[in-house]
Design a protein around this motif. Sequence first.
Motif, PDB file in Angstrom:
ATOM      1  N   LYS B 290     -83.411  79.288  -6.405  1.00 33.76           N
ATOM      2  CA  LYS B 290     -83.890  78.301  -7.326  1.00 33.76           C
ATOM      3  C   LYS B 290     -83.172  77.659  -8.214  1.00 33.76           C
ATOM      4  N   ALA B 291     -82.228  78.487  -8.884  1.00 32.42           N
ATOM      5  CA  ALA B 291     -81.129  77.883  -9.907  1.00 32.42           C
ATOM      6  C   ALA B 291     -80.071  77.013  -9.409  1.00 32.42           C
ATOM      7  N   LEU B 292     -79.676  77.061  -8.181  1.00 28.38           N
ATOM      8  CA  LEU B 292     -78.816  76.270  -7.504  1.00 28.38           C
ATOM      9  C   LEU B 292     -79.423  75.119  -6.817  1.00 28.38           C
ATOM     10  N   ALA B 293     -80.679  74.936  -6.525  1.00 28.54           N
ATOM     11  CA  ALA B 293     -81.336  74.170  -5.797  1.00 28.54           C
ATOM     12  C   ALA B 293     -81.154  72.723  -6.416  1.00 28.54           C
ATOM     13  N   PRO B 294     -81.415  72.669  -7.724  1.00 29.52           N
ATOM     14  CA  PRO B 294     -81.069  71.341  -8.374  1.00 29.52           C
ATOM     15  C   PRO B 294     -79.644  70.697  -7.827  1.00 29.52           C
ATOM     16  N   TYR B 295     -78.666  71.478  -7.527  1.00 28.95           N
ATOM     17  CA  TYR B 295     -77.417  71.046  -7.378  1.00 28.95           C
ATOM     18  C   TYR B 295     -77.313  70.845  -5.928  1.00 28.95           C
ATOM     19  N   GLY B 296     -77.995  70.980  -5.180  1.00 30.86           N
ATOM     20  CA  GLY B 296     -77.990  70.787  -3.881  1.00 30.86           C
ATOM     21  C   GLY B 296     -77.497  71.858  -2.921  1.00 30.86           C
ATOM     22  N   VAL B 297     -77.014  73.039  -3.438  1.00 29.75           N
ATOM     23  CA  VAL B 297     -76.228  74.122  -3.057  1.00 29.75           C
ATOM     24  C   VAL B 297     -77.375  75.091  -2.448  1.00 29.75           C
ATOM     25  N   GLY B 298     -77.370  75.428  -1.101  1.00 30.77           N
ATOM     26  CA  GLY B 298     -78.252  76.559  -0.683  1.00 30.77           C
ATOM     27  C   GLY B 298     -77.511  78.011  -0.757  1.00 30.77           C
ATOM     28  N   VAL B 299     -78.554  78.903  -0.480  1.00 34.95           N
ATOM     29  CA  VAL B 299     -78.006  80.301  -0.601  1.00 34.95           C
ATOM     30  C   VAL B 299     -78.029  80.814   0.973  1.00 34.95           C
ATOM     31  N   ALA B 300     -76.784  81.451   1.243  1.00 37.41           N
ATOM     32  CA  ALA B 300     -76.834  81.913   2.783  1.00 37.41           C
ATOM     33  C   ALA B 300     -76.465  83.392   2.687  1.00 37.41           C
ATOM     34  N   THR B 301     -77.138  84.173   3.601  1.00 34.61           N
ATOM     35  CA  THR B 301     -76.736  85.382   3.485  1.00 34.61           C
ATOM     36  C   THR B 301     -77.336  86.175   4.770  1.00 34.61           C
ATOM     37  N   GLY B 302     -76.782  87.509   5.082  1.00 31.20           N
ATOM     38  CA  GLY B 302     -77.105  87.959   6.368  1.00 31.20           C
ATOM     39  C   GLY B 302     -76.218  89.046   6.952  1.00 31.20           C
ATOM     40  N   GLU B 303     -74.760  88.812   6.773  1.00 29.00           N
ATOM     41  CA  GLU B 303     -74.148  89.491   7.440  1.00 29.00           C
ATOM     42  C   GLU B 303     -74.228  91.023   6.936  1.00 29.00           C
ATOM     43  N   SER B 304     -74.647  91.225   5.885  1.00 36.08           N
ATOM     44  CA  SER B 304     -74.856  92.426   5.611  1.00 36.08           C
ATOM     45  C   SER B 304     -76.179  93.083   5.228  1.00 36.08           C
ATOM     46  N   CYS B 305     -76.994  92.232   5.814  1.00 41.25           N
ATOM     47  CA  CYS B 305     -78.618  92.594   5.679  1.00 41.25           C
ATOM     48  C   CYS B 305     -78.986  93.389   6.848  1.00 41.25           C
ATOM     49  N   GLN B 306     -79.586  94.599   6.351  1.00 44.28           N
ATOM     50  CA  GLN B 306     -79.524  95.878   7.256  1.00 44.28           C
ATOM     51  C   GLN B 306     -80.680  95.756   8.293  1.00 44.28           C
ATOM     52  N   ASN B 307     -81.735  94.857   8.096  1.00 47.71           N
ATOM     53  CA  ASN B 307     -82.650  95.053   9.208  1.00 47.71           C
ATOM     54  C   ASN B 307     -83.656  93.849   9.115  1.00 47.71           C
ATOM     55  N   GLY B 319     -85.486  83.473  -0.608  1.00 45.74           N
ATOM     56  CA  GLY B 319     -84.088  83.702  -1.113  1.00 45.74           C
ATOM     57  C   GLY B 319     -83.090  83.662  -0.332  1.00 45.74           C
ATOM     58  N   LEU B 320     -83.333  82.925   0.920  1.00 49.31           N
ATOM     59  CA  LEU B 320     -82.186  82.222   1.589  1.00 49.31           C
ATOM     60  C   LEU B 320     -82.495  80.736   2.136  1.00 49.31           C
ATOM     61  N   ASN B 321     -81.540  80.120   2.304  1.00 53.75           N
ATOM     62  CA  ASN B 321     -81.831  78.907   2.973  1.00 53.75           C
ATOM     63  C   ASN B 321     -81.073  78.570   4.179  1.00 53.75           C
ATOM     64  N   PHE B 322     -80.064  79.324   4.647  1.00 57.51           N
ATOM     65  CA  PHE B 322     -79.387  79.734   5.797  1.00 57.51           C
ATOM     66  C   PHE B 322     -79.365  81.241   5.940  1.00 57.51           C
ATOM     67  N   CYS B 323     -79.901  81.260   7.291  1.00 60.44           N
ATOM     68  CA  CYS B 323     -80.018  82.743   7.736  1.00 60.44           C
ATOM     69  C   CYS B 323     -78.766  83.453   8.543  1.00 60.44           C
ATOM     70  N   GLN B 324     -77.956  84.100   8.026  1.00 56.61           N
ATOM     71  CA  GLN B 324     -76.702  84.678   8.687  1.00 56.61           C
ATOM     72  C   GLN B 324     -77.171  85.820   9.452  1.00 56.61           C
ATOM     73  N   ILE B 325     -77.783  85.783  10.797  1.00 56.62           N
ATOM     74  CA  ILE B 325     -77.866  87.016  11.485  1.00 56.62           C
ATOM     75  C   ILE B 325     -76.475  87.526  11.700  1.00 56.62           C
ATOM     76  N   ASP B 326     -76.375  88.944  12.158  1.00 58.22           N
ATOM     77  CA  ASP B 326     -75.098  89.498  12.511  1.00 58.22           C
ATOM     78  C   ASP B 326     -75.277  90.343  13.628  1.00 58.22           C
ATOM     79  N   SER B 327     -74.815  90.088  14.690  1.00 58.32           N
ATOM     80  CA  SER B 327     -74.970  90.707  16.094  1.00 58.32           C
ATOM     81  C   SER B 327     -74.941  92.273  16.189  1.00 58.32           C
ATOM     82  N   CYS B 328     -74.250  92.834  15.057  1.00 52.38           N
ATOM     83  CA  CYS B 328     -73.868  94.163  15.129  1.00 52.38           C
ATOM     84  C   CYS B 328     -74.619  95.009  13.923  1.00 52.38           C
ATOM     85  N   ARG B 329     -74.910  94.341  12.859  1.00 58.40           N
ATOM     86  CA  ARG B 329     -75.450  95.007  11.720  1.00 58.40           C
ATOM     87  C   ARG B 329     -77.044  95.061  12.144  1.00 58.40           C
ATOM     88  N   LEU B 330     -77.647  94.221  12.542  1.00 56.38           N
ATOM     89  CA  LEU B 330     -79.008  94.428  13.055  1.00 56.38           C
ATOM     90  C   LEU B 330     -78.920  95.236  14.202  1.00 56.38           C
TER      91      LEU B 330
END
Lengths: 444, 444
Positions: B290-307, B319-330
Amino acid sequence: MTTPSIITALTVRDIRFPTSLEAHGSDAINDPDYSCAYVILETDTGLRGCGLTFTIGRGNEIVCKAIDAYKRMVVGTHLSTIYGGFGTFWHKLTQDPQMRWLGPEKGVTHLAVAAIINALWDLWGKIENKPVWKLLASMGPEEIVPLIDFQYISDVLTPEEAVEILKKSRAGILEREKSFLNSGYPAYTTSAGWLGYSEDKIKRLCRQAKDEGFTRFKVKVGLSKEDDERRLALVRHEIGDQCTLMVDANQRWDVQEAIKWMKPLTKYNLLWIEEPTSPDDVLGHATIAKALAPYGVGVATGESCQNRVLFKQLLQAQGLNFCQIDSCRLGGVNEILAVYLMAHKFDVPVCPHAGGVGLCEMVIHLQAFDYLGISTTQHNRVIEYVDHLHEHFVNPVQVAGGRYMAPTAAGYSTEMKESSLRKYEYPSGSEWQRLFSEGKFTLN
Amino acid sequence: MTTPSIITALTVRDIRFPTSLEAHGSDAINDPDYSCAYVILETDTGLRGCGLTFTIGRGNEIVCKAIDAYKRMVVGTHLSTIYGGFGTFWHKLTQDPQMRWLGPEKGVTHLAVAAIINALWDLWGKIENKPVWKLLASMGPEEIVPLIDFQYISDVLTPEEAVEILKKSRAGILEREKSFLNSGYPAYTTSAGWLGYSEDKIKRLCRQAKDEGFTRFKVKVGLSKEDDERRLALVRHEIGDQCTLMVDANQRWDVQEAIKWMKPLTKYNLLWIEEPTSPDDVLGHATIAKALAPYGVGVATGESCQNRVLFKQLLQAQGLNFCQIDSCRLGGVNEILAVYLMAHKFDVPVCPHAGGVGLCEMVIHLQAFDYLGISTTQHNRVIEYVDHLHEHFVNPVQVAGGRYMAPTAAGYSTEMKESSLRKYEYPSGSEWQRLFSEGKFTLN
């Protein structure tokens, strides 16, 4: 006695009790053989610290393997390095630049950290010749705060705020200590309410617990709606209207299912529904808590909540009304202190998870410090109690009249009897060898 | 060739590459020796499935131990039981009534499940003589949905909704397949932006990547504000204004710190900030987004997201604008499909995490199926690419002109060369023995 100065060895033992043979601990999800990865820390003077992390059987060897992997960061470390900056040491252990990939701060590796940290607290109590609750109570706020790693929680609790809370809560600490030493801390019993028990057994156990002085009871739910209704009616009838009743679904439901399942059960006047859904689902818990609030039922969770970051969010989102810290799921005393302080800030009572192996022994120390030095009250707070496996501890927890008594021995009450360790070490222990040879168990 | 009918053996090997010697993969948090727990499934016909889970060195042996613990639930199982109800089998594996205590569905045990599930997909592809992306694309919606365990996500995605999405997305699938076979899928490169690299090396690598056809670049940040400014200015200068630039903090910051640190960096025109804080902090990510949206920067996360439960909440909370699934973490392909479907529902693009060992090999299969059968678009989507360690795979991923090419070999591209396994098996492999004897590494 000379004070020890260095950790000279770390040994881990795989200890398991064949509790599944009698359906102790059975619920909607788990069919446990109560187990622990048991850590012995040795020092240069011969003084030892013992700690453990609880599991429910298969996979305990994985936790033991993880503890082995942390050995290199513990053995050979000076105690002044550890206790002189315990929060920093804790951070180093949980943030190893390669091991952290396996978590971070969750699952097997975090359980392993808990066993080591618990053993370090047992050792510290023994060095200071105090039970851990007393060790904590004798520290000033400026000594408590450096125990805590504030990473990832500073948006909710800063070190400065923590000092403020602890300072304010020191008023009256001596009176509270006196009261705790005299009359202990209230407990509730889960012993009567396991799913695997017959109705006769439930009735008998309810009466027995009432006779022993218990006024708070918890019952497992979630496998069958009809069965839940029948057993809740039975228990409510046995314990009467004045006693407190809680239910526990052990993560059995999806979010909407939890709400639908619980509504008809609210007529039994329930204090809380525990673990209605996935422990990871902060927003789900918030949805359930909001839906059940009009029925006077709170949401409790925590025994499977992986770390302080999850508790932070459960508090922020109003996802829990009762905070059930677990002495082994979180990374030992240090991280648990962070959760107590955050819960205090959000005015949510902590009611620790216990039972299993050694959990009752530990949580009384923690909850006593909450009473003495953080929340300063026992109001709306109660500790789970299950009367299993205490006989294996050198200083077993004492419960009388439905209350935990204050531990008096130095340390964290986590030292087990060598005879028990020999009997229940898996798979080599004499009891396991007997069970294997009689065909009652197969080696996993 | 006869079709295999049963899993006859499961072998796990501890494979590690000494990447820390050259600071490959260094960032604000990690100092990795890229590693994997490598699983070989054997069947009654001799056909084998190979799968892996990625780690970054120490502790890889713990994951191997966990895979051993799941062996009893895999070996001797009929393939019709597995592939005939894959979602059910997945649920059984992740919900073992004793092992689940160690997670549930997170950390070491979930990484272990991923390796096994990935090997099962490799085997399935080989049985059907199709690359996994093609195997998925050739299944109807009614075949895809039973692959997924909907437990804990039904409040956001029901099986019925999933069928609807998949049915709708089949229109035009043949054209998209043709386009994928012809021109692949866009990649971005992380190779130039590691913290441990010198400025000259960064410049050289930027130019090299541009020459190779890359137009999207990612740079690591978070250790020093001054250094971040300098390197971002350098990279933006090298790649020019038309190229896309992302940054990655690898969980370095607390929530408010992330916002403060990022604001001055937004002048470099950044597509996303990746892993600004703890992967567990859904609400924290939402605050940062929410804080970074006005600056045009999205939030990406996922490589350590557990499930899938965590991804569900990140999507619910924006909470995320780009979803970074990980083929082994999930927990392998099955759980990843659930996340793709949820991301589609919330209109969030999936941009998989890759690099490490074998991640690039796997994610192109997944992202191809997203393009063919779920989101039906490559718009705003890109796959990470790091040019390391591909030479150890029998069918290494092909990247040309900044694009992943379609894998053509049957299976999941996860089979490694026996010569590489022998050289890099830890600690017995010939390369490790050489490093130990030359004093370049010490056995953990």
